[in-house]
Enzyme design. Structure first.
Site, mmCIF file in Angstrom:
data_model
loop_
_atom_site.group_PDB
_atom_site.id
_atom_site.type_symbol
_atom_site.label_atom_id
_atom_site.label_comp_id
_atom_site.label_asym_id
_atom_site.label_seq_id
_atom_site.Cartn_x
_atom_site.Cartn_y
_atom_site.Cartn_z
ATOM 1 N N GLY A 136 0.784 -1.240 0.000
ATOM 2 C CA GLY A 136 0.000 0.000 0.000
ATOM 3 C C GLY A 136 0.811 1.282 0.000
ATOM 4 N N ASN A 184 -5.437 2.208 -13.087
ATOM 5 C CA ASN A 184 -4.435 1.305 -12.515
ATOM 6 C C ASN A 184 -3.059 1.915 -12.683
ATOM 7 O OD1 ASN A 184 -3.330 -1.186 -11.495
ATOM 8 N ND2 ASN A 184 -2.784 -1.730 -13.603
ATOM 9 N N MET A 240 -3.817 -7.063 -7.058
ATOM 10 C CA MET A 240 -3.275 -8.114 -7.903
ATOM 11 C C MET A 240 -4.323 -9.103 -8.435
ATOM 12 S SD MET A 240 -0.415 -6.797 -7.944
ATOM 13 C CE MET A 240 1.047 -7.638 -8.456
ATOM 14 N N LEU A 295 -9.675 -7.744 -13.118
ATOM 15 C CA LEU A 295 -11.111 -7.455 -13.034
ATOM 16 C C LEU A 295 -11.792 -7.812 -14.354
ATOM 17 C CD1 LEU A 295 -10.854 -4.028 -11.203
ATOM 18 C CD2 LEU A 295 -11.697 -6.187 -10.226
ATOM 19 N N HIS A 316 0.912 0.667 -13.247
ATOM 20 C CA HIS A 316 1.672 -0.530 -13.630
ATOM 21 C C HIS A 316 3.158 -0.176 -13.668
ATOM 22 C CE1 HIS A 316 2.416 -4.382 -15.494
ATOM 23 N NE2 HIS A 316 3.202 -3.763 -16.357
ATOM 24 N N ASN A 364 1.533 3.048 -2.624
ATOM 25 C CA ASN A 364 0.820 3.991 -3.505
ATOM 26 C C ASN A 364 -0.396 4.565 -2.798
ATOM 27 O OD1 ASN A 364 1.930 4.377 -6.352
ATOM 28 N ND2 ASN A 364 2.131 2.157 -6.062
HETATM 29 C C1 GAR Z 1 3.513 -1.233 -7.359
HETATM 30 O O1 GAR Z 1 4.807 -1.263 -7.903
HETATM 31 C C2 GAR Z 1 2.474 -1.312 -8.458
HETATM 32 O O2 GAR Z 1 2.841 -0.623 -9.622
HETATM 33 C C3 GAR Z 1 2.431 -2.785 -8.718
HETATM 34 O O3 GAR Z 1 2.510 -3.382 -7.449
HETATM 35 C C4 GAR Z 1 3.224 -2.518 -6.573
HETATM 36 C C5 GAR Z 1 2.332 -2.243 -5.376
HETATM 37 O O4 GAR Z 1 3.029 -1.533 -4.404
HETATM 38 N N1 GAR Z 1 1.215 -3.158 -9.399
HETATM 39 C C6 GAR Z 1 1.154 -4.160 -10.243
HETATM 40 O O5 GAR Z 1 2.095 -4.858 -10.535
HETATM 41 C C7 GAR Z 1 -0.225 -4.363 -10.834
HETATM 42 N N2 GAR Z 1 -0.206 -5.404 -11.797
HETATM 43 P P1 GAR Z 1 2.255 -0.838 -3.206
HETATM 44 O O6 GAR Z 1 1.312 -1.887 -2.626
HETATM 45 O O7 GAR Z 1 3.345 -0.453 -2.252
HETATM 46 O O8 GAR Z 1 1.512 0.347 -3.772
#
Ligand code: GAR
Length: 218
Positions: A15, A110, A93, A96, A112, A17
């Site tokens: 989390g 989203n 992850m 949807l 990525h 982000n």
């Molecule tokens: C982030 O790097 C995000 O871009 C990636 O997971 C991480 C989550 O970090 N998302 C994906 O790979 C989606 N397919 P966080 O939980 O610290 O935000």
């Protein structure tokens, strides 16, 4: 009080982000309110972050449902109960389906950790290192029925060095994620984002020649 966009943030883990969005809101840089955080993972640290900031957070554990549709129906209900206008996937992850996307048409975004359309899917920072690309970065996009294929709103670029591992690159990319995701949410909150087919236009965006690593600059 100023009008702000009601957002729901979907997470699966750390989390960071989510934290960047919370911080942006608390600093008055993002004209949004997080009405609900939903995690499909009961152990996600992001749930703790939400609680620390007094943000309602619920777990909808996908393992409790026999189909994706049943799981999504519950998530849709929770979000609708809170009047969520924009669904923000932040390290969520689960893929949807159309069922979910129909409930929030062009209202799901989203982030990525790669420069789409290169490296969709998971574990992409290590894949970028192994492939030998010289640049990678992150992409904020609208979610469509494909995996990481929706219209691109913003991207940020970082270099990839010969000494990088997947983890080192992931950290470098993550810093950019924390910059661009709150910005995009703010643009959407200000109703500056318009979609035409695959192309996304941000009203008032500058084409910045000095800070070319974030596009657009707005
Ligand atoms: C982030 O790097 C995000 O871009 C990636 O997971 C991480 C989550 O970090 N998302 C994906 O790979 C989606 N397919 P966080 O939980 O610290 O935000």
């Amino acid at each position: 009080m100023e009008e702000s966009l009601n957002i729901g943030v979907l997470i699966s883990g750390r989390g960071s982000n989510l934290q960047a969005i919370i911080d942006g809101i608390e600093q008055g840089k993002v004209a949004a309110k997080i009405s609900l955080v939903v995690s499909n993972n009961p152990d996600a640290y992001g749930l703790e972050r939400a609680r620390k900031h007094g943000i309602p957070a619920v777990v909808v554990d996908h393992r409790m449902y026999s189909t994706r549709q049943e799981f999504e129906t519950v998530v849709i209900e929770r979000l609708n109960e809170k009047g969520v206008e924009l669904v923000v996937l932040a390290g969520f992850m689960r893929v949807l389906t159309e069922h979910f996307l129909k409930a929030f048409p062009l209202r799901v975004i989203n982030i990525h950790p790669a420069l789409l359309p290169s490296f969709p899917g998971v574990g992409v920072q290590a894949k970028a290192v192994d492939y030998g690309v010289r640049f990678s970065g992150c992409t904020v996009h609208f979610v469509n029925e494909g995996v990481d294929t929706g219209p691109i709103i913003a991207q940020a670029v970082v270099p990839v060095y010969p000494t990088d591992t997947g983890e080192i690159l992931a950290d470098r990319i993550l810093k950019m994620e924390h910059q661009i995701y709150p910005k995009v949410i703010h643009w959407i909150a200000e109703r500056r984002v318009r979609v035409e087919g695959r192309r996304v236009f941000v009203e008032g965006a500058k084409m910045d020649e000095e800070i070319a690593h974030i596009e657009p600059v707005a």
